[in-house]
Design a protein around this motif. Structure first.
Motif, short mmCIF file in Angstrom:
data_model
loop_
_atom_site.label_atom_id
_atom_site.label_comp_id
_atom_site.label_asym_id
_atom_site.label_seq_id
_atom_site.Cartn_x
_atom_site.Cartn_y
_atom_site.Cartn_z
N VAL A 121 65.16 2.58 37.79
CA VAL A 121 64.31 1.40 37.68
C VAL A 121 63.22 1.64 36.64
N GLN A 122 62.58 2.78 36.74
CA GLN A 122 61.50 3.14 35.81
C GLN A 122 61.97 3.13 34.37
N ARG A 123 63.12 3.72 34.13
CA ARG A 123 63.64 3.82 32.76
C ARG A 123 63.90 2.44 32.18
N LYS A 124 64.54 1.58 32.99
CA LYS A 124 64.85 0.21 32.55
C LYS A 124 63.59 -0.55 32.15
N TYR A 125 62.56 -0.43 32.97
CA TYR A 125 61.29 -1.10 32.69
C TYR A 125 60.72 -0.67 31.35
N ILE A 126 60.65 0.64 31.13
CA ILE A 126 60.06 1.17 29.90
C ILE A 126 60.85 0.71 28.69
N GLU A 127 62.17 0.77 28.79
CA GLU A 127 63.00 0.35 27.67
C GLU A 127 62.70 -1.09 27.28
N GLN A 128 62.58 -1.95 28.29
CA GLN A 128 62.30 -3.36 28.01
C GLN A 128 61.00 -3.54 27.24
N VAL A 129 59.95 -2.85 27.71
CA VAL A 129 58.65 -3.01 27.05
C VAL A 129 58.68 -2.47 25.62
N LEU A 130 59.25 -1.28 25.44
CA LEU A 130 59.30 -0.68 24.10
C LEU A 130 60.08 -1.57 23.12
N ASP A 131 61.23 -2.06 23.58
CA ASP A 131 62.03 -2.91 22.71
C ASP A 131 61.27 -4.17 22.33
N GLY A 132 60.50 -4.70 23.28
CA GLY A 132 59.69 -5.87 23.00
C GLY A 132 58.73 -5.64 21.85
N ILE A 133 58.11 -4.46 21.85
CA ILE A 133 57.14 -4.15 20.78
C ILE A 133 57.85 -3.98 19.45
N LEU A 134 58.95 -3.25 19.46
CA LEU A 134 59.65 -2.97 18.19
C LEU A 134 60.17 -4.26 17.54
N LYS A 135 60.52 -5.23 18.38
CA LYS A 135 61.02 -6.50 17.84
C LYS A 135 59.97 -7.23 17.01
N GLU A 136 58.71 -6.96 17.30
CA GLU A 136 57.65 -7.74 16.65
C GLU A 136 57.42 -7.35 15.20
N LYS A 137 57.91 -6.17 14.80
CA LYS A 137 57.81 -5.74 13.40
C LYS A 137 56.39 -5.84 12.84
N LEU A 138 55.47 -5.16 13.51
CA LEU A 138 54.08 -5.18 13.08
C LEU A 138 53.86 -4.19 11.93
N ALA A 139 52.71 -4.28 11.29
CA ALA A 139 52.32 -3.30 10.28
C ALA A 139 52.07 -1.96 10.97
N PRO A 140 52.18 -0.83 10.24
CA PRO A 140 52.09 0.48 10.87
C PRO A 140 50.91 0.64 11.82
N LYS A 141 49.72 0.31 11.34
CA LYS A 141 48.53 0.49 12.18
C LYS A 141 48.62 -0.31 13.47
N GLU A 142 48.99 -1.58 13.35
CA GLU A 142 49.04 -2.45 14.53
C GLU A 142 50.17 -2.01 15.46
N SER A 143 51.23 -1.51 14.86
CA SER A 143 52.35 -1.05 15.65
C SER A 143 51.93 0.15 16.51
N LEU A 144 51.24 1.10 15.91
CA LEU A 144 50.75 2.26 16.66
C LEU A 144 49.81 1.82 17.77
N ARG A 145 48.94 0.89 17.43
CA ARG A 145 47.98 0.39 18.41
C ARG A 145 48.71 -0.24 19.60
N ALA A 146 49.72 -1.04 19.28
CA ALA A 146 50.47 -1.74 20.33
C ALA A 146 51.18 -0.73 21.23
N ILE A 147 51.79 0.28 20.63
CA ILE A 147 52.50 1.28 21.43
C ILE A 147 51.55 2.02 22.35
N ILE A 148 50.44 2.49 21.80
CA ILE A 148 49.49 3.25 22.61
C ILE A 148 48.94 2.41 23.76
N PHE A 149 48.47 1.22 23.43
CA PHE A 149 47.86 0.39 24.48
C PHE A 149 48.88 -0.03 25.53
#
Lengths: 206, 206
Positions: free
Chosen positions: B70-98
DNA sequence: GTCTATAGTGCGATAGAC
DNA sequence: GTCTATCGCACTATAGAC
């Protein structure tokens, strides 16, 4: 250290066997966890019979307890040695980082065991371990603050920076598989942790 | 997710009970470890009888396995959501950390359990977890390298800096007791990790 | 859907021969 | 100092009443 509790009095027999027992415990705990390891497993792995084991350890839990005790004593000795030297802030941080990482290199199984199996120990030993972690962090934080007062460092959050260093140090024993995979060696890692710390302190790297 | 494996078909009964079982497992595992927790303990803690438990889980090991899944599935969903957004490097790092830190805040028991009890899971699940850690680190490393190419960052060791961030993120669930003691809240910690990363990238903090 | 009762296994620990 | 044999117990898991 464990001498007085042992039934075996001949050191030439006792020490190699104790070593075998510790190493087998680390190996089995790393795959099944300490609670998941049975004394029958330990007996097979060491080649010492069940009955024989009990002349070296008082009980299964006693074995974990002894390991934690030995590990703690060792670390205390090394840390105290560094603090006695009264180095300048930068050199002091360098000494702590390098000695802790080299120490983990030598005693990596001990560190890993104590971290993962902390829960299984007595409340008293758990508190010791937590206090030790806090103390380690406070020592680093104290040195950072000294450096700030001496105008050698600039840092907004000394307490968070200290926890960052502690986190990086712990990774060295928690995630050795990762660093091996990436081909990072001890010296490289220690150097990186130190230089990254200096960067965050806005200090020049020599 | 766990639906098909369960004997109880009425969701209004099954879901609250499953929740009770998960929470009790986290509580007991945090004090005794999963291997050290008996199903009798779990039965007492949840108020569900031994026999009753077995209509919710296939076996003791199955329970740990389900939690990890269950835990793994949840994390995968969130991470994929962020990567789909194609942010600039700085914003991308910020999004991942937060998002990772806020996620750990919500699912802290899940993260802690999966980290500490990884050993007890099947080889297959262990490999999944290790791959996930590597993947998370590689994503961060990739973004750092993109930023270097775009002349936005300067960094000598992207792979070690990425592992530094991963280490700091993991501390948030591994050492929550410490941050609570020090009065550091989620927002502060996430901000610190982000700003410390930018410092190491020689990038300006907005 | 939940319970009690119990089968069957493997555990930690010890006694006593050698 | 090391072994084998064994005790008593607590565990996971299941069967079957309700």
């Amino acid at each position: 250290m464990h001498k007085e509790k042992m039934q075996i009095k001949n050191e030439k027999i006792a020490i190699p066997n104790l070593q075998k027992i510790f190493e087998a415990t680390f190996k089995l705990s790393n795959t099944h966890g300490f609670q998941g390891m049975s004394l029958r497993d330990l007996s097979k792995e060491t080649g010492i019979s069940m009955g024989g084991l009990y002349s070296y350890i008082g009980s299964k839990n006693d074995l974990a307890s002894v390991i934690e005790g030995v590990q703690r004593k060792y670390i205390e000795q090394v840390l105290d040695g560094i603090l006695k030297e009264k180095l300048a802030p930068k050199e002091s941080l360098r000494a702590i980082i390098f000695s802790e990482i080299y120490m983990m290199e030598i005693m990596s199984s001990w560190y890993y065991f104590c971290f993962m199996e902390l829960k299984g120990l007595s409340k008293e030993q758990q508190n010791f371990a937590l206090d030790n972690e806090l103390r380690g962090e406070e020592i680093i934080m104290g040195i950072i603050k000294d450096g700030i007062e001496a105008k050698q460092f600039i840092c907004e959050h000394p307490e968070l920076l200290a926890s960052q260093v502690v986190a990086q140090l712990q990774q060295w024993h928690l995630k050795q598989w990762k660093f091996k995979l990436r081909g990072v060696n001890t010296e490289e890692y220690a150097s990186y942790v130190y230089s990254s710390l200096l960067t965050c302190l806005s200090a020049e790297i020599n």
